[in-house]
Structure formats: C-alpha cells, structure tokens
Design a protein around this motif. Structure first.
Motif: not given
Length: 774
Positions: A92-109, A482-488
């Motif tokens: 869930t987004v609530a679960e993702l919110m509790a993750k660190s910034d490093f973990w979020l981007e480390d999930q890949g493309r 809210t809209v985000h164009v992004t790679t990760k």
C-alpha cells in the motif's frame, strides 16, 4: 548495509577508493558488463550526456573521463531492477511511505504508468491514453489555468523543456517552479543586473589560463568530481587555488586521478587548494568585502592595484562602492567572516598578485538569505581588476543537475522576459500569459492556501527536495491531482494528491525510437556548451515514453482542440523541435547543423565579450552592507541564555541531490548511516555532551511553528564553532518556508538557526540508515 561506524578518511579524493566505489555501484545494480560498456559512451559525440552534474566535458569529444558521481548516476539508471506493477501490488502507499528514501529508489526502474486507487491505497497500472485523458480532464476543469503548477527538473532535455514551456503557456499560465528556484536562482538574480547575463562567462580553456581560482561554498569532490581534474591541472602548472568553506572537504585538499597510472601505482596524489580558509557559515560576504577593502588600502599606499582603465570604460557605480568599503569596519568584517584580519588580507594579496582570476561558487553561496548580495560582491571583486571578459578570468557559478541551465535557456522561468513571450506569439500564433507565475516556494504556499489544485512534475523529487517538509507534504496532499514523470520511485510519489499518476519515462542512456527513427536530445552545461545526446541501451520497458513524447501527447489531449501547434508531428523527429527552438531563440541559429558537429557549440555570452546588456550598458558595481540581521543573528539575540547554532544542509558522498546511492560518506568518515550532525569538539563539551551522543535538532524561528528533526548522532568534526552540518533531505523539515534568499526566493538551507537537545534513545533503536524521513 555496511556496519555503522565513524572512521575518518586519511586518503585523497578519487584514487582507489573511488574505483572500489564504482565497482560496488555496478555490481549492486547487477550490470557489471553492461554498465561498464554504457559508461564508455558517456559524454561522447556518438553517445549520451551524463545524467549527473552539469560540469562540462572538454570539447565533449575527449576520451572517457572517470567520474564516480557519473558512474553512480548511470548505474542507477541502467539497473536491471524493476519497479513493476507487481511491486505496487505488494505494498500500500502507507507501507511505501514508511520506507526510506534509499529503499524507494533502490527498487529499480518504473515500467508502467500507474494511477492511485484510493479504495485499496495502492497504485495500479493504467493505459497511457487514459492517463493523459485524466490529466486533461483536471486541467480543463480548472476555473483558471493559474490554479495549475508545472514543476521542472534539471534533467529534462532542451527539447522536452521547450515543448513543456510552450504547452504550459499555451494552456495559460507561467507557473513554472523548477530546480533553479532551489539552487542557483540567486546567481542569475545577482549577475543579470551586474553583467547583463545570468550565466558564468568562462570556459574550460579559461581554467588553463587562470593564475588563481577562488572557490566559494562548493565541494567539487562530491558534487562535481570532474572539476577536480581541471583544478589538479591548474595546481600542477602553478596556479593558486583558494578555497573558502566551513568544512574541511577532502576534494578541496588532495586528489588522486584514477586515470593517472603513476599516481595510482604509487598511491600518490596532487594537492588541490594552495590556501584553505575555514570561514563561518555565511561568512563569504564579509570575506569578499574585506578583500576589496584591502585592495583599496594598497591603492592608498601607492600601489597600482585596480584596473582603472577597465573601471572607467566598462563599469558604473564604483564611487558608491568605494565609499562603502572605506566606511566599513574591520572589526565587523572579522566578526561576521569568522576569519582573522590577517587571513582576509592574505586572500586579498593572492588575488592582487594574480593577473587572471576565476571565481567559482556553488550552493554554499546561493542558499543564504543574502546570497544575491554575496554574488554581487564576488562580481565586484572581479570587476575591480578587470577579471571579466578576458582569458583566464571571470565568474563561474557551478550548477548542479545536467541541464538545469538549459531548461532556463529554453524558457522554464516563472518570470518570462517580454521578448520571449512576443516571439512565442509570433511563431506559434497564440497570446502567452504575461503575468509572472509562482516559483517553488510560492507554489507550495499556493497549494497550502488552496489556490494550486493540480501539480505536474517533469522529473525531480519535489517532496524531498523542498523546504519545510511537512508543510510541503500537506500542500501536495491538498491537490486534486498530482502527476510525476520519472524513471524511478521516490518520496514524491507516495506524498500525493486526491488523485495521482506516476508516468515512467526513458532515461538519458536509453534508445529513443520515434516515427522518424532513433532520436537524440540536447543539453546545455554550466559553461553554455550545447551538445547532442543519444542513448544506447534498450528501454527498461516497452511501456516507457520519452519526455518530449509525454509532453506532446499531454498537450494534444489537453489543448489540441484549440492549438495551432502540431504536437504529435513535432515528436516524430526531434530536429523539428530544434527548428522551432531556432525560430524562437536567435542564439540557436542553424541549431541542427551546429549541434551535429562533434562537441556541439557554445551559446553566445555577451559579458565574456565585454558587451554589457544591463540598464546602463555597463557592468555594475553594487554596494551592500554586511548582513548583521540574519535569522541566526535574531535567534541569538532572542535566546541569549541558549546556545544557538547555524546549521547548513549538505549531501553525503553517496548521494546526488535527493538520490541516495548508499549510506556511506567516505571522505567525511561516515559509514552505514545518515542521521549524523557534524559539530566542533569544543561545542560538544560546552553542551555537556560527548562525541556519539544522540540529539534532536530544533529550528529557532519567530512564527510559533515547531520544526524539528529527531535522533541525530553528534560527530566531532573540523568545523568552526557555532556551526553545524547535516545531510538533506533528512534536515529539510528544519528549513522554514519563509526562509529564502532576498530577491531570489531560494530556500536558505545553508543557514538555519537551530538548537540541540538530548534525545532519549529507546533500548532497541532502529538502524539509523533504515529510518525513513517520516
């Protein structure tokens, strides 16, 4: 994750440590062979422009230049890891919110466009046409186009940025917050009235000719590693390199070039700074003013110091500056700079004895309340001896992201010049909005006030990069979309509006295939060189669209029914976009032909020709008083019985902007952790604490709003007393939204008045590196 330890680094910047770090970065992303091959095409005529910093490559056609920062950026983009719909189905987004910034981007493309589903609190896949239709529905339902906000990251290419500003202005607003608002906005704000341009005037060739290079508020060893090669070469030929920085930064001390076989084999290194002055945070203004006062005193003593012919022919305002300098008190200059009078005079003598001088600066200058005035003081210093518009000399603001300067050139600016709007009207046949729009800070306030309802971000990590974190998050959550164009995946995607989209795009390293064949995009580096970039890797997913394609398809969906612009035709062949850029900007005459030449071309810089496009048609001297009423001054005056520190936010060596590559800061000796605060050992003792104790950091501000960041480890460090340093984004909650650079609006993240209080550590505290920003 590495063991948490503090073990101060004794070696030089670069060297074997950098090579080991590169190897680890490639292995971590599971691309040891592919990654190395990709790197060999970075900054090459038939390759891609590095997606990291904006430091130029010599002629953009040289042999491979090693850059640890660039390797990490390329490896992160070329990773084999994928953040696909299956990942979002698990969390869930609530679960993702509790993750660190490093973990979020480390999930890949990211692989698919995703839309937020409120019922499940998860992101789910959506088709591109449906995503564009949803955005268009929201934009066209707004009662006023000025209720929409369009953010831009410095990674957007010239082609994407041009289409973006065109679409947004034809839609009807100039709300263009961008990363310039958060970093080098004061550089342009200070230089335009002084020199007639908002860009630096030097090229890499000037670094070969400079007799002295003065570096203010910059840490190139971490933020612009390739710059160390130029500084190393300058030092070897005898140039004086003078650094002003509160922290002792290893990249400003010694450098071992990983491409120098002898230096690597012998474990040798080359000194960088010939002189290193550890001034107090924000003390640069007083230092520069003191240097100029010393020059006048040497003139009074009968020496020929100033370039009187240049001053008389090319400048205005010198008499007012001269009077202001003579009236200035040395005691004030010493107190506010944190340096002894003898040190200021020593720096001035180095400048006085150098025929040609370059002055460089970074965000250690721009992110202060008085940054614009400080930059104009640096400009004054250069003008006094004619060090603008001649070989080996000039101002050099060193910008961050790879195309942040190009985006502004393309028109990403909330304060568009009238000439740009007139040309857009003539070329594209619509009436652009004339009222100035919102910058980054005013956009956040507008969302808080309920005025900004749709937030669209072309790249970046707005929720993590901006000040006053929890107010910013509150603002974003009040948006309808809210809209985000992004790679990760990053923090901004889990701090969302009532409806939200994540739109995955191609990276700089990837092949961009359109109807007209494989496309290249252009960027402009810190020294106004424009060059072509072609990706070489297969896209991370067949679902990815290029940034130009995303903008064009959104425009067609939103305003296609009333626009004369052939949006979808333009993206079939990006040379068509470049033809339109040429039609709008005179400096891009013959754009497609010139950029096809290996190395590209340099945009005209009138100040480097001593043509001054200012109101007076001359370069301007500006007199400013020494700042003695900053937030830190006021906080200390209010809390006389409390120790108030001035905190500067900084990056770790394993970080670029808000992207966290790992938890080590090798050159500062921090491993496996990020929640640390650097402090003088005597200040620790004065607080009755010891090295390694845990503290909470609280902002001292006068609005009654509590701002705090909890659980930071004290690390005794070589930093002036009364000053602190800690990493962002962890410390961004401490930066008040109202704390901005005068006349520029940039968050003053390098000078925050704070107090430290002991933190009660739980018996089983979580690992510091695993604690999310929240």
């Amino acid at each position: 994750m590495a063991d948490q330890k503090i073990e101060f680094y004794k070696g030089p910047a670069g060297g074997w440590g950098a090579l080991r770090s590169v190897t680890n970065a490639l292995l971590r992303q599971d691309i040891p062979v592919k990654g190395a091959k990709t790197l060999l095409s970075a900054n090459q005529p038939d390759g891609f422009d590095c997606p990291g910093c904006a430091w130029p490559d010599r002629n953009h056609a040289s042999s491979f230049e090693f850059c640890e920062n660039g390797v990490k950026a390329v490896a992160a983009e070329a990773t084999a890891r994928r953040a696909d719909p299956a990942l979002f189905a698990k969390h869930t987004v609530a679960e993702l919110m509790a993750k660190s910034d490093f973990w979020l981007e480390d999930q890949g493309r990211l692989t698919h466009p995703m839309v937020y589903d409120a019922a499940s609190d998860k992101y789910v896949a959506i088709e591109w046409d449906d995503a564009f239709a949803l955005i268009a529905k929201h934009l066209n339902a707004l009662p006023d186009p000025n209720r929409a906000i369009f953010y831009t990251s410095g990674r957007a290419s010239n082609e994407a940025a041009f289409l973006y500003q065109l679409f947004v202005r034809e839609y009807g607003t100039n709300n263009f917050p961008d990363c310039s608002n958060m970093c080098h906005e004061p550089s342009g704000s200070g230089m335009r009235p002084q020199f007639g341009v908002g860009k630096g005037t030097v090229t890499l060739d000037d670094f070969e000719k400079a007799d002295a290079i003065f570096i203010f508020g910059q840490n190139p060893g971490t933020n612009h590693p390739r710059m160390l090669g130029e500084l190393r070469a300058a030092h070897k030929r005898g140039a004086r390199i003078v650094s002003f920085n509160p922290l002792r930064e290893r990249g400003l001390e010694r450098f071992a070039d990983p491409q120098d076989k002898l230096e690597m084999a012998t474990l040798g290194s080359t000194p960088i700074s010939t002189h290193y002055f550890q001034l107090r945070v924000g003390g640069d203004f007083a230092v520069v003013k003191g240097m100029m006062k010393h020059l006048l005193e040497r003139e009074d003593a009968g020496e020929q110091v100033l370039d009187h012919d240049f001053i008389a022919t090319h400048t205005s305002g010198f008499e007012a500056l001269e009077a202001d300098l003579r009236a200035e008190s040395w005691s004030v200059l010493v107190q506010e700079s944190g340096l002894a009078e003898a040190q200021i005079r020593e720096a001035a003598d180095i400048y006085r004895n150098a025929p040609a001088v370059i002055a460089c600066w970074g965000m250690g200058i721009t992110q202060h309340q008085n940054s614009v005035a400080t930059i104009q003081m640096i400009g004054n210093l250069l003008l006094m001896r004619g060090n603008v518009g001649r070989p080996g000399a000039g101002p050099c603001p060193v910008r961050g992201h790879s195309n942040v300067q190009g985006d502004r050139t393309m028109g990403i600016w909330e304060k568009p010049p009238t000439a740009l709007l007139d040309r857009l009207q003539r070329v594209f046949g619509f009436e652009p909005p004339r009222a100035h729009g919102w910058d980054t800070v005013s956009s956040i306030q507008a969302m808080l006030d309920g005025k900004g309802k749709v937030f669209f971000a072309l790249g970046g990590n707005f929720a993590a990069a901006t000040p006053d974190t929890y107010e910013t998050w509150k603002a974003l959550r009040q948006c309808d979309l809210t809209v985000h164009v992004t790679t990760k995946l990053n923090r901004s995607h889990v701090v969302h509006g009532r409806e939200a989209l994540i739109l995955p795009c191609l990276g700089r390293t990837e092949i961009d295939m359109q109807a007209g064949g494989v496309q290249g995009v252009t960027v402009e580096d810190s020294m106004s060189m424009v060059h072509l970039s072609h990706g070489m890797n297969a896209p991370a997913s067949p679902q990815l669209l290029s940034e130009p394609a995303i903008v064009a398809r959104l425009a067609a969906a939103t305003i296609g029914h009333r626009s004369k612009t052939p949006w979808l035709w333009l993206i079939e062949d990006y040379s068509r976009i470049r033809d339109k850029i040429e039609a709008v900007f005179d400096d891009f005459k013959d754009f497609n032909a010139r950029v096809a030449v290996p190395g590209g071309f340099r945009l005209r810089n009138t100040a480097s020709e001593r043509v001054w496009n200012t109101a007076s048609k001359k370069a301007g001297f500006f007199a400013h008083p020494v700042p003695v009423d900053t937030p830190s001054h006021r906080a200390r005056a209010r809390l006389r019985d409390t120790v108030v520190f001035t905190l500067l936010t900084t990056r770790s060596h394993d970080q670029y902007n808000t992207t966290i590559y790992g938890h080590d800061d090798r050159y500062r000796g921090v491993f496996g952790q990020r929640r640390v605060v650097f402090i003088h050992a005597e200040d620790i003792k004065a607080l009755g604490m010891k090295d390694g104790d845990w503290v909470d950091i609280k902002t001292v501000w006068d609005d009654g709003h509590e701002r705090r960041a909890d659980r930071f480890k004290l690390v005794a460090y070589n930093i002036p007393r009364g000053n602190l340093a800690a990493y962002y984004p962890e410390t961004n909650p401490l930066v008040p939204l109202a704390s901005v650079a005068l006349d520029a609006g940039t968050p003053a993240s390098k000078s925050i008045p704070v107090v430290l209080v002991p933190h009660a550590v739980p018996a089983a505290a979580p690992a510091a590196a695993d604690v999310a920003l929240v």
